[in-house]
Design an enzyme around this catalytic site. Structure first.
Site, short mmCIF file in Angstrom:
data_model
loop_
_atom_site.label_atom_id
_atom_site.label_comp_id
_atom_site.label_asym_id
_atom_site.label_seq_id
_atom_site.Cartn_x
_atom_site.Cartn_y
_atom_site.Cartn_z
N VAL A 78 0.81 -1.22 0.00
CA VAL A 78 0.00 0.00 0.00
C VAL A 78 0.84 1.27 0.00
O VAL A 78 0.31 2.36 -0.25
CB VAL A 78 -0.97 0.03 1.20
CG1 VAL A 78 -1.95 -1.13 1.12
CG2 VAL A 78 -0.22 0.04 2.53
N SER A 157 -7.60 2.82 15.52
CA SER A 157 -7.36 2.02 16.73
C SER A 157 -7.60 2.88 17.96
O SER A 157 -7.57 4.12 17.88
CB SER A 157 -5.91 1.51 16.72
OG SER A 157 -5.51 1.05 17.99
N TYR A 170 2.69 4.12 16.05
CA TYR A 170 1.38 3.53 15.74
C TYR A 170 0.25 4.48 16.17
O TYR A 170 -0.70 4.72 15.41
CB TYR A 170 1.26 2.19 16.44
CG TYR A 170 0.00 1.41 16.14
CD1 TYR A 170 -0.17 0.77 14.91
CD2 TYR A 170 -1.01 1.30 17.08
CE1 TYR A 170 -1.31 0.05 14.63
CE2 TYR A 170 -2.16 0.57 16.82
CZ TYR A 170 -2.31 -0.05 15.60
OH TYR A 170 -3.45 -0.77 15.34
N ALA A 172 0.41 7.72 16.54
CA ALA A 172 0.42 8.89 15.66
C ALA A 172 -0.21 8.58 14.32
O ALA A 172 -1.00 9.37 13.77
CB ALA A 172 1.85 9.39 15.48
N LYS A 174 -2.40 6.19 13.59
CA LYS A 174 -3.84 5.93 13.70
C LYS A 174 -4.61 7.22 13.99
O LYS A 174 -5.76 7.38 13.55
CB LYS A 174 -4.09 4.88 14.78
CG LYS A 174 -3.68 3.47 14.36
CD LYS A 174 -4.32 3.06 13.05
CE LYS A 174 -4.21 1.57 12.79
NZ LYS A 174 -4.79 1.19 11.47
#
Length: 263
Positions: A78, A157, A170, A172, A174
């Site tokens: 991605v 999350s 993670y 930051a 999300k």
């Protein structure tokens, strides 16, 4: 005249059906992504099962086909904008050239306490979650319909809502996905495309590092009012709802599916 124009209710279970829709799910080689792909197909959608692991994507696609559904696998990183455009084209080709549902689920983790969190780990997580969502969403714009059936469903999350220890990258990423979701919802509303996000908590490979650590697992369960982890198949129906006609008037929302963790 369409149901949207008349306001007439769609009878029974049909309001949750996805027959005639095409869907692209990233990170669908396992966990929540695989469960969402299976659920979409069971509800009638043709699904492009994408994952950076081509064998995992092929296995989920074969499972869907064996159950009588329509699915094709696609190897997708991605973070690659060109690959994102190719994936969107492949998903649209499963139908009449239109992509109705995009689920941005692909993700990685690179845990480290902040003093030890180097730029490589920070960028890797941000590039996958935020830039991956950006690449696929932008690539999908020309393929999403303007008739009220267009859906973008992002995955965030609790870490993006409340923060987390040992995974600032993670959290930051999300949180950024939440901001992107709300901004796109406002922009794309003029085209009757809805954009929402789900914040799940499930027993997957992404949470294995927590569940396999006795102290972390105990602390995490103590914060979950329902006091257990969800199975991925329990999370998937929320995506079906947001993708269906039943959620046609819902946009810009962040829906935690986490046993009450974020209240």
């Amino acid at each position: 005249m369409s149901t949207q124009e008349t306001g007439t209710a769609i009878p029974g279970i049909e309001i949750f059906g996805l027959t005639g829709r095409t869907a692209l799910v990233t990170g669908a080689g396992g966990g929540v992504g695989a469960a969402v792909a299976r659920a979409f197909a069971a509800c009638g959608a043709a699904v492009l099962v994408t994952d950076i692991d081509k064998d995992a994507a092929a296995a989920v696609s074969a499972e869907i086909q064996a159950a009588g559904g329509t699915a094709e696998p696609f190897a997708l990183d991605v973070t690659d904008a060109d690959a994102a455009r190719d994936a969107v084209a492949a998903a649209a080709a499963l139908g009449d050239g239109t992509l109705h549902i995009l689920v941005n689920n692909a993700g990685v983790i690179a845990p480290a306490m902040f003093p030890n969190l180097d730029e490589t780990k920070f960028r890797r997580v941000l590039d996958t979650h935020l830039m991956g969502t950006y690449h696929l969403s932008q690539a999908a714009l020309d393929r999403l319909p303007d008739d009220g059936s267009g859906r973008i469903i992002n995955v965030t999350s609790a870490a993006g809502l409340t923060g987390t220890i040992g995974q600032a990258n993670y959290g930051a990423a999300k949180a950024a996905v939440i901001g992107l979701t709300k901004s796109l919802a406002k922009e794309l509303a003029r085209r009757s495309i809805t954009v929402n996000a789900v914040a799940p908590l499930a027993a997957t490979a992404m949470t294995e590092n927590i569940r396999s650590n006795e102290k972390l697992a105990e602390k995490t369960l103590a914060r979950i009012p329902l006091a257990r982890w969800a199975y991925p198949d329990e999370i998937a129906p929320t995506f079906v709802f947001l993708a269906s006609a039943a959620a046609g008037y819902i946009t810009g929302q962040i829906l935690p599916v986490d046993g009450g963790t974020v209240i």
